[in-house]
Design a protein around this motif. Structure first.
Motif, PDB file in Angstrom:
ATOM      1  N   ALA A 235      -2.143  -9.752  17.079  1.00 42.38           N
ATOM      2  CA  ALA A 235      -2.798  -8.212  17.142  1.00 42.38           C
ATOM      3  C   ALA A 235      -4.017  -8.243  17.993  1.00 42.38           C
ATOM      4  O   ALA A 235      -4.286  -7.064  18.319  1.00 42.38           O
ATOM      5  CB  ALA A 235      -3.064  -7.648  15.743  1.00 42.38           C
ATOM      6  N   ALA A 251      -1.390 -13.780  22.709  1.00 42.32           N
ATOM      7  CA  ALA A 251      -1.847 -13.004  21.212  1.00 42.32           C
ATOM      8  C   ALA A 251      -2.183 -13.909  20.308  1.00 42.32           C
ATOM      9  O   ALA A 251      -1.468 -14.884  20.103  1.00 42.32           O
ATOM     10  CB  ALA A 251      -0.448 -12.453  20.821  1.00 42.32           C
ATOM     11  N   GLU A 253      -4.245 -13.717  16.054  1.00 34.81           N
ATOM     12  CA  GLU A 253      -4.553 -12.898  14.888  1.00 34.81           C
ATOM     13  C   GLU A 253      -5.976 -12.900  14.504  1.00 34.81           C
ATOM     14  O   GLU A 253      -6.636 -14.177  14.313  1.00 34.81           O
ATOM     15  CB  GLU A 253      -3.540 -13.327  13.559  1.00 34.81           C
ATOM     16  CG  GLU A 253      -3.847 -12.181  12.519  1.00 34.81           C
ATOM     17  CD  GLU A 253      -2.966 -12.829  11.295  1.00 34.81           C
ATOM     18  OE1 GLU A 253      -2.554 -11.817  10.565  1.00 34.81           O
ATOM     19  OE2 GLU A 253      -2.642 -14.000  11.335  1.00 34.81           O
ATOM     20  N   GLU A 263       0.479 -14.227  15.573  1.00 36.07           N
ATOM     21  CA  GLU A 263       0.683 -13.014  15.878  1.00 36.07           C
ATOM     22  C   GLU A 263       2.163 -12.372  15.424  1.00 36.07           C
ATOM     23  O   GLU A 263       3.001 -12.957  15.041  1.00 36.07           O
ATOM     24  CB  GLU A 263       0.712 -13.050  17.574  1.00 36.07           C
ATOM     25  CG  GLU A 263       1.701 -13.487  18.028  1.00 36.07           C
ATOM     26  CD  GLU A 263       2.828 -12.787  18.731  1.00 36.07           C
ATOM     27  OE1 GLU A 263       2.632 -11.412  18.602  1.00 36.07           O
ATOM     28  OE2 GLU A 263       3.551 -13.010  19.625  1.00 36.07           O
ATOM     29  N   THR A 265       3.356  -9.440  16.787  1.00 34.09           N
ATOM     30  CA  THR A 265       3.971  -8.403  17.985  1.00 34.09           C
ATOM     31  C   THR A 265       5.334  -8.658  18.373  1.00 34.09           C
ATOM     32  O   THR A 265       6.171  -7.738  18.938  1.00 34.09           O
ATOM     33  CB  THR A 265       3.218  -8.181  19.047  1.00 34.09           C
ATOM     34  OG1 THR A 265       2.980  -9.415  19.834  1.00 34.09           O
ATOM     35  CG2 THR A 265       1.556  -7.741  18.657  1.00 34.09           C
ATOM     36  N   ARG A 266       5.890 -10.011  18.276  1.00 32.15           N
ATOM     37  CA  ARG A 266       6.915 -10.407  18.763  1.00 32.15           C
ATOM     38  C   ARG A 266       7.998 -10.764  17.491  1.00 32.15           C
ATOM     39  O   ARG A 266       7.654 -11.775  16.566  1.00 32.15           O
ATOM     40  CB  ARG A 266       6.691 -11.777  19.467  1.00 32.15           C
ATOM     41  CG  ARG A 266       6.044 -11.498  20.856  1.00 32.15           C
ATOM     42  CD  ARG A 266       5.535 -12.958  21.497  1.00 32.15           C
ATOM     43  NE  ARG A 266       5.367 -12.585  22.903  1.00 32.15           N
ATOM     44  CZ  ARG A 266       4.169 -12.392  23.136  1.00 32.15           C
ATOM     45  NH1 ARG A 266       3.050 -12.344  22.425  1.00 32.15           N
ATOM     46  NH2 ARG A 266       3.791 -12.095  24.604  1.00 32.15           N
TER      47      ARG A 266
END
Length: 819
Positions: A235, A251, A253, A263, A265-266
């Motif tokens: 994030a 990306a 965290e 991360e 997002t994926r």
């Protein structure tokens, strides 16, 4: 002399082909491809007239595969794709027992079934009740693996698994499942190799030394009959100074004032952990950085390799999501976990020289003598590619299917690397990590790294090591993909001159992805890959398109199938495999038809002579073909069959295409005469000459003893057909061998026999004497022949015997099996 036969070899030949043909509904079929075992691998249906609806999928399967009361196909899953197709996949069962690596898929669009594809195993006479229980079989499997410590013996790993799966009962401890699987642990060429076997299946994960595989134990004998490796050997936004790909953003965290390689997002997330040169996933910790500028990781501990692993996982996820609309490796957003600094033997001072997907997570070693840390972009994509395969085709990790498994992972390694950085060496695999060679493998020139660029050409691996050469023979698929993308011309190892117009890596990758994700099945081989990639190109770009032409010609370039034929805008057919697995005793040593005249020794069970100059045979003319057998010592009775594909549809099953049939024990030149039908299609087509010691051998068999040879013949003055139908004249019926050469055979039945064998001489001549010998030629006592023509064999031990019967003038010999 070694016993040439076994009971199993004869009992499993099976005569189901004729019954199969009788009950099939062929009226709806437009085109059919047949595999090496004689079963259809692709059936395309006519879209006009009588069609199958998607709701009739089970009916279509039953009619087209000729299912018996013992066969079941159970719906496994239904998927839709962006082209508007719905694919319903069915798993095969025999008498309620799952048949491993066998599944069939029905492909429909707008509710109408357009095709079916897959691998259906014709299983017969397999006992489904085990004589060895699960626990005894597990002990056999564990002895075979030979692990010093297993994952279920590690309490920490067991606890982690329960947490990961949110299941308090989850465990690495294997549970047995009864399945039917082909025996691939026997030596290739032996009677047992490839035979369907009832087996206990176990998922065994060894922690020391590292290995994970499905192990199959014969449920009757306790022998290991198959192994399918699961570990395949291979994030916020941070700034990464990666080891191999330069400075990248990726990306991360943010947590408690620091940043870690995680991360969300994926999919369900991408996470990268530090094993600290240990072999435990449970004790692995996060890599962290205070300012999210990961520039200090280029240290003596190779910590920057972790940045490559994290970047590689994200890049691979992005590639499959953005290019192929696939949400993580399982298409359901699965979390991708990577573990760096893994060492299978901690404390030995040597880094682990491998990277692998273990069925759940990515694992990377630091390398030692051969490799730097194995986290380069193409290696990461390669290993995650194995995860994609396990969720799609699930190609069995042995022999040709295993080579395809490795090859597709290399394709994704190249595709992801090109997607993220076209300036990298796209066609080299592992060039960043290899300290000894320019690369692990070269897709543009496989020979440079001792891999074949041609099917069964230079460097082809033909023994059982390395799971049947999976890391070597993958070079053929690699080079096919390179030729499809880039193009080129030349002459391959089998003398075929090729020319391919490249379509670019993006289009090539779409064809490869559809081939793997839609059509291939667990046991697919190179012939199936060719068939299904051509179908995939047709789905994506249309029949006769430049992409279909390039796909076909790229396979021709690597020695699989013929080049594209422009006639009618259709592809040159792919022919089923026919091969003898043992030529130690007999083989084809001479074939002559017109201008074709070839003398040879044993060719390993199969010879591809389609590149030789084609003799011309005129439609409506009478032709004489000559051939002979070579024998190592004893001249056995051999069954000769010659086929010509008159309508050029890629098989030999149409009326009149079996042009010669007969048997002889002569080593001299035999001959037979046949008439080419006037309706035969003009142009080049295939002639198949087959010699086998078993009368049941058909045009599509992998059989025990003998040899098959394929040639090209040129038909002139025939029809310019636009369909696959050929109406043959009465003069084109099967020819038999010339009467001077044909040796009439004694008839014995039933064969195999339990108690009594009935014996009949040609023309029902009187029997004067009967002798029985074993396969070493030693006379066997304990039989009795009576006036009814019956030989009592009840006292014989089970096995193969030679029967010699005389009418007082001539002696006839025939083998039989005592059950």
């Amino acid at each position: 002399m070694v016993n040439k036969y076994s009971v199993a070899a004869l009992l499993l030949l099976g005569g189901f082909s004729s019954a199969y043909a009788q009950s099939q509904d062929l009226t709806r079929v437009q085109h059919k491809e047949v595999g090496e075992k004689g079963m259809p691998t692709l059936i395309q249906f006519r879209l006009e007239g009588k069609t199958y609806q998607m709701s009739e999928a089970r009916k279509a399967l039953a009619e087209q595969l000729d299912l018996t009361a013992d066969d079941q196909l159970q719906s496994a899953r239904i998927e839709a794709d962006p082209l508007g197709f719905v694919h319903e996949k069915f798993a095969q069962y025999y008498k309620g027992v799952k048949v491993e690596h066998a599944e069939y898929t029905v492909h429909a669009r707008q509710g109408v079934v357009e095709s079916m594809s897959g691998n259906f195993e014709r299983v017969q006479n397999v006992k489904t009740a085990p004589t060895i229980n699960e626990q005894a079989a597990l002990q056999r499997a564990l002895r075979f693996v030979g692990g010093k410590k297993y994952m279920w013996e590690d309490a920490g790993e067991e606890a982690t698994l329960k947490e990961q799966e949110n299941n308090p009962r989850a465990s690495y401890k294997p549970e047995g499942e009864l399945v039917i699987v082909d025996n691939t642990q026997a030596e290739p060429g032996s009677p047992e190799f490839g035979q369907p076997t009832l087996a206990w299946k176990f998922n065994i994960y060894s922690q020391q030394p590292v290995s994970r595989a499905y192990i199959y134990v014969d449920a009757q004998t306790g022998d290991i009959v198959a192994k399918d490796a699961i570990i395949k050997h291979a994030a916020a936004t941070g700034t990464f100074a990666t080891r191999y790909s330069g400075t990248k953003t990726s990306a991360t965290e943010s947590i408690n004032g620091s940043f870690r390689l995680r991360e969300l997002t994926r999919g369900s997330g991408i996470e990268t952990y530090n094993c600290n040169k240990g072999n435990s996933y449970t004790t692995a910790v996060d890599f962290t950085d205070a300012d999210n500028s990961w520039t200090e990781y280029a240290n003596a501990n190779f910590d920057n390799a972790a940045l490559d692993a994290h970047y590689g996982a994200q890049s691979t996820y992005d590639y499959f999501k953005n290019v192929h609309a696939r949400n993580s490796y399982n298409n359901a957003g699965a979390k991708i976990k990577s573990y760096v600094h893994f060492d299978d033997t901690p404390g030995d001072g040597k880094g682990y020289e491998n990277a692998y997907w273990n069925g759940s997570v990515m694992t990377y070693g630091d390398g030692y003598t051969r490799f730097d840390p194995l986290t380069s972009l193409d290696v990461a994509a390669h290993e995650i590619g194995h995860a994609v395969c396990s969720s799609t085709a699930n190609l069995t990790y042995s022999y040709e299917s295993g080579a395809l498994n490795e090859g597709f992972s290399d394709i994704w390694g190249a595709a992801v690397e090109y997607y993220k950085d076209p300036n990298k060496a796209t066609w080299l695999i592992g060039e960043d990590i290899d300290k000894v060679r320019p690369s692990l493998r070269s897709m543009s020139n496989p020979n440079a790294e001792s891999q074949p660029d041609t099917y069964k050409g230079t460097y082809w691996y033909a023994t059982s090591g390395d799971n049947g050469g999976v890391h070597t023979n993958s070079g053929v698929l690699n080079h096919w993909f390179y030729r499809l993308a880039v193009g080129g011309s030349g002459t391959n190892d089998i003398g075929s001159s090729f020319s391919v117009t490249g379509i670019g890596i993006d289009a090539a990758a779409k064809i490869a992805y559809r081939t793997e994700s839609v059509y291939l099945t667990a046991s697919s081989n190179y012939a199936a890959a060719r068939t299904y990639s051509i179908q995939s190109a047709t789905d994506l770009y249309g029949a006769g398109s430049a992409q279909v032409i390039a796909t076909t010609n790229a396979w021709y370039a690597v020695g699989v199938g013929a080049a594209y034929s422009s006639g009618g805008g259709t592809t040159t057919p792919t022919y089923c495999t026919s091969k003898g697995t043992n030529v130690a005793y007999e083989w084809i040593d001479y074939v002559k038809l017109g201008t074709l005249a070839r003398t040879s020794g044993a060719d390993g069970g199969y010879y591809n002579g389609t590149a030789l100059s084609a003799p011309s045979i005129g439609a409506g003319t009478s032709q004489t073909i000559s051939f002979s057998a070579g024998f190592a010592s004893t001249a056995y009775t051999e069954y000769w069959k010659v086929y010509i594909d008159y309508n050029q549809d890629g098989d030999f099953i149409d009326s009149g295409e079996s042009v010669v049939s007969g048997s002889s024990s002569s080593s001299g030149t035999l001959s037979a005469t046949f008439t080419v039908p006037s309706t035969a299609k003009s142009g080049n087509t295939r002639m198949r000459v087959l010699m086998s010691d078993a009368s049941a051998t058909t045009s599509c068999n992998s059989y025990s003893y003998g040899e098959t040879e394929d040639y090209t013949v040129s038909i002139s003055g025939g029809a310019a057909l636009t369909s696959n139908a050929v109406t043959t004249s009465s003069t084109s019926s099967n020819a038999t061998l010339g009467s001077a050469d044909l040796v009439s055979q004694v008839e014995v039945y039933p064969n195999p026999a339990a108690d009594v064998l009935r014996v009949t001489l040609p023309n029902r001549a009187s029997v004067v004497s009967v002798q029985v010998a074993d396969m070493q030629g030693r006379s066997v006592k304990g039989t009795h022949f009576d006036s009814k023509g019956e030989l009592n064999v009840a006292r014989l031990a089970s096995g193969m015997y030679m029967l010699s019967v005389s009418d007082g003038q001539k002696t006839f010999r025939q083998r039989f099996v005592k059950q």
